[in-house]
Design a protein around this motif. Structure first.
Motif, PDB file in Angstrom:
ATOM      1  N   PHE A  65       0.891  -1.234   0.139  1.00 59.76           N
ATOM      2  CA  PHE A  65      -0.181  -0.040  -0.144  1.00 59.76           C
ATOM      3  C   PHE A  65       0.904   1.146  -0.005  1.00 59.76           C
ATOM      4  N   SER A  66       0.257   2.436  -0.161  1.00 70.89           N
ATOM      5  CA  SER A  66       1.102   3.608  -0.334  1.00 70.89           C
ATOM      6  C   SER A  66       0.119   4.752   0.037  1.00 70.89           C
ATOM      7  N   LEU A  67       0.549   5.807   0.527  1.00 71.93           N
ATOM      8  CA  LEU A  67      -0.468   6.967   0.958  1.00 71.93           C
ATOM      9  C   LEU A  67       0.026   8.201  -0.094  1.00 71.93           C
ATOM     10  N   ASP A  68      -0.969   8.609  -0.744  1.00 72.90           N
ATOM     11  CA  ASP A  68      -0.622   9.774  -1.622  1.00 72.90           C
ATOM     12  C   ASP A  68      -0.400  11.120  -1.048  1.00 72.90           C
ATOM     13  N   LYS A  69       0.907  11.739  -1.373  1.00 76.88           N
ATOM     14  CA  LYS A  69       1.335  12.929  -0.638  1.00 76.88           C
ATOM     15  C   LYS A  69       0.276  13.871  -0.747  1.00 76.88           C
ATOM     16  N   ARG A  70      -0.492  13.860  -1.842  1.00 75.07           N
ATOM     17  CA  ARG A  70      -1.518  15.179  -1.854  1.00 75.07           C
ATOM     18  C   ARG A  70      -2.604  15.168  -0.860  1.00 75.07           C
ATOM     19  N   LEU A  71      -2.894  16.394  -0.577  1.00 74.71           N
ATOM     20  CA  LEU A  71      -4.226  16.307   0.324  1.00 74.71           C
ATOM     21  C   LEU A  71      -5.635  15.669  -0.084  1.00 74.71           C
ATOM     22  N   ALA A  72      -6.212  15.214   0.851  1.00 72.77           N
ATOM     23  CA  ALA A  72      -7.338  14.123   0.595  1.00 72.77           C
ATOM     24  C   ALA A  72      -8.651  15.136   0.327  1.00 72.77           C
ATOM     25  N   PHE A  73      -8.771  16.508   0.374  1.00 78.52           N
ATOM     26  CA  PHE A  73     -10.123  17.160   0.283  1.00 78.52           C
ATOM     27  C   PHE A  73     -10.718  16.773  -1.364  1.00 78.52           C
ATOM     28  N   PHE A  74     -10.010  16.935  -2.139  1.00 80.01           N
ATOM     29  CA  PHE A  74     -10.495  16.547  -3.697  1.00 80.01           C
ATOM     30  C   PHE A  74     -10.925  15.259  -3.682  1.00 80.01           C
ATOM     31  N   PRO A  75     -10.133  14.234  -3.335  1.00 80.76           N
ATOM     32  CA  PRO A  75     -10.540  12.742  -3.406  1.00 80.76           C
ATOM     33  C   PRO A  75     -11.745  12.679  -2.380  1.00 80.76           C
ATOM     34  N   TYR A  76     -11.939  13.323  -1.348  1.00 84.94           N
ATOM     35  CA  TYR A  76     -13.005  13.118  -0.505  1.00 84.94           C
ATOM     36  C   TYR A  76     -14.274  13.685  -0.957  1.00 84.94           C
ATOM     37  N   VAL A  77     -14.313  14.691  -1.920  1.00 82.55           N
ATOM     38  CA  VAL A  77     -15.509  15.360  -2.466  1.00 82.55           C
ATOM     39  C   VAL A  77     -15.836  14.132  -3.600  1.00 82.55           C
ATOM     40  N   LEU A  78     -14.761  13.843  -4.050  1.00 85.32           N
ATOM     41  CA  LEU A  78     -15.056  12.754  -5.434  1.00 85.32           C
ATOM     42  C   LEU A  78     -15.604  11.545  -4.721  1.00 85.32           C
ATOM     43  N   HIS A  79     -15.238  11.273  -3.627  1.00 83.98           N
ATOM     44  CA  HIS A  79     -16.024   9.884  -3.085  1.00 83.98           C
ATOM     45  C   HIS A  79     -17.367  10.334  -2.533  1.00 83.98           C
ATOM     46  N   LEU A  80     -17.540  11.495  -2.305  1.00 86.17           N
ATOM     47  CA  LEU A  80     -19.218  11.677  -1.976  1.00 86.17           C
ATOM     48  C   LEU A  80     -19.918  11.592  -3.260  1.00 86.17           C
ATOM     49  N   ILE A  81     -19.317  11.902  -4.270  1.00 91.63           N
ATOM     50  CA  ILE A  81     -20.204  11.565  -5.563  1.00 91.63           C
ATOM     51  C   ILE A  81     -20.143  10.260  -5.982  1.00 91.63           C
ATOM     52  N   HIS A  82     -19.229   9.336  -5.580  1.00 91.40           N
ATOM     53  CA  HIS A  82     -19.401   7.768  -6.024  1.00 91.40           C
ATOM     54  C   HIS A  82     -20.426   7.357  -4.884  1.00 91.40           C
ATOM     55  N   CYS A  83     -20.661   7.719  -3.743  1.00 95.53           N
ATOM     56  CA  CYS A  83     -21.476   7.431  -2.742  1.00 95.53           C
ATOM     57  C   CYS A  83     -23.086   7.761  -3.239  1.00 95.53           C
ATOM     58  N   ILE A  84     -23.134   8.818  -3.986  1.00 96.81           N
ATOM     59  CA  ILE A  84     -24.428   9.199  -4.708  1.00 96.81           C
ATOM     60  C   ILE A  84     -24.494   8.458  -6.025  1.00 96.81           C
ATOM     61  N   LYS A  85     -23.598   8.391  -6.664  1.00100.33           N
ATOM     62  CA  LYS A  85     -24.108   7.683  -8.128  1.00100.33           C
ATOM     63  C   LYS A  85     -23.425   6.416  -8.306  1.00100.33           C
ATOM     64  N   GLY A  86     -22.566   5.879  -7.200  1.00101.89           N
ATOM     65  CA  GLY A  86     -22.098   4.599  -7.720  1.00101.89           C
ATOM     66  C   GLY A  86     -20.546   4.915  -8.102  1.00101.89           C
ATOM     67  N   TYR A  87     -19.527   4.126  -7.968  1.00103.18           N
ATOM     68  CA  TYR A  87     -18.184   4.392  -8.220  1.00103.18           C
ATOM     69  C   TYR A  87     -18.342   4.516  -9.763  1.00103.18           C
ATOM     70  N   SER A  88     -17.556   5.162 -10.255  1.00105.68           N
ATOM     71  CA  SER A  88     -17.180   5.347 -11.742  1.00105.68           C
ATOM     72  C   SER A  88     -15.964   6.522 -11.855  1.00105.68           C
ATOM     73  N   PRO A  89     -14.917   5.980 -12.666  1.00107.49           N
ATOM     74  CA  PRO A  89     -13.919   7.194 -12.798  1.00107.49           C
ATOM     75  C   PRO A  89     -14.313   8.323 -13.527  1.00107.49           C
ATOM     76  N   ASN A  90     -15.270   8.064 -14.135  1.00109.06           N
ATOM     77  CA  ASN A  90     -15.981   9.532 -14.897  1.00109.06           C
ATOM     78  C   ASN A  90     -16.523  10.554 -13.846  1.00109.06           C
ATOM     79  N   ASN A  91     -16.925   9.956 -12.847  1.00111.74           N
ATOM     80  CA  ASN A  91     -17.444  11.055 -11.633  1.00111.74           C
ATOM     81  C   ASN A  91     -16.463  12.088 -11.599  1.00111.74           C
ATOM     82  N   VAL A  92     -15.198  12.068 -11.683  1.00113.51           N
ATOM     83  CA  VAL A  92     -14.320  13.110 -11.567  1.00113.51           C
ATOM     84  C   VAL A  92     -14.727  14.294 -12.456  1.00113.51           C
TER      85      VAL A  92
END
Length: 288
Positions: A36-63
């Protein structure tokens, strides 16, 4: 970079953590993660994207949904910012110039967080201009929380956020400072997660070599045992340190335990492997 951001959001959605699998394989339909690895960038953007995944289901296109909204938001914020300073005409011109800027168009259609970061930067500047015109304590509070969000988009923005806060405190008069509320008091605490990620993203504490139950993919009489992971040499022609991370060794006890488990399964030959075998143990046994 885009792949790491998407992987972090996927880990948040599927595993409720921010650790990204950098090595895995499937055997008989069963997925086994190796490291495993931990991305050095801050997690705010992935967190917002994860909220979209929770609403629509996971898809790379959600970004692209996030960046589409952020792009339109940038155009409108730039208009309001310039319009408040020089008038509507210049606001329309600024909006058209940004919309036709090739780099802005490229980032708008990418999976990165550049447009997302620009949105919060423009929002902070808009509130800062509003505060400078009418330096009320309520406007200061709104500005403080906006730059706090801005600081979570990328590390460089933390410097800009601190500068804005200093100017805000200078502009406020003595009477307003005496009536300052708890928002300013807790503001320094908002940077703790940034410092936490910066520290752990540059140490080996979050990087673990897989020590789970083994699934043999070789002949029954032989097996590979990984005793270390990563590399600290950073050769110009090699990408291993960026993919595998810094060098870290498994403890001798864990290696012996795995070897004994394999021997109990009938394995006769053990092959020790690592990216840098000669450095085994130097990181956990005082350089010996």
């Amino acid at each position: 970079d885009e792949a790491n951001l998407l992987s972090t959001s996927k880990s948040m959605y599927e595993k409720n953590n921010v650790f990204v699998s950098i090595e895995e394989f499937k055997i008989l339909g069963q997925k086994q993660e190796m490291s495993f690895s931990l991305d050095k960038r801050l997690a705010f953007f992935p967190y917002v994207l994860h909220l979209i995944h929770c609403i629509k289901g996971y898809s790379p296109n959600n970004v692209y949904i996030i960046n589409a909204f952020a792009s339109f938001g940038c155009l409108f914020l730039l208009y309001f910012l310039i319009q408040s300073l020089w008038g509507k005409y210049y606001g329309y011109v600024a909006m058209l110039l940004l919309a036709s800027y090739p780099l802005f168009i490229r980032y708008s259609m990418s999976a990165g967080y550049d447009v997302f970061n620009l949105f919060f930067a423009l929002l902070a500047f808009l509130f800062f201009c509003k505060f400078c015109k009418n330096n009320l304590r309520e406007n200061a509070n709104l500005l403080i929380y906006t730059v706090a969000l801005l600081s979570y988009t990328r590390y460089e923005c933390s410097i800009m956020a601190i500068v804005i806060v200093i100017f805000t405190l200078i502009i406020l008069n003595k009477k307003e400072l005496e009536q300052i509320n708890w928002a300013f008091c807790i503001y320094p605490l908002l940077f703790i997660p940034n410092a936490w990620i910066m520290f752990f993203a540059n140490t080996n504490t979050y990087l673990q070599v897989n020590e789970g139950e083994r699934i043999l993919t070789t002949n029954s009489h032989t097996a590979y045992v990984r005793i270390a992971e990563g590399c600290n040499n950073f050769c110009t022609y090699c990408i291993i340190p960026k993919i595998r991370g810094k060098f870290r060794s498994r403890t001798l006890e864990s290696v012996i335990k795995e070897v004994e488990s394999l021997a109990a399964q009938g394995v006769k030959e053990i092959i020790l492997i690592a990216q840098d075998l000669t450095n085994y143990g130097v990181d956990i046994y005082n350089g010996k």
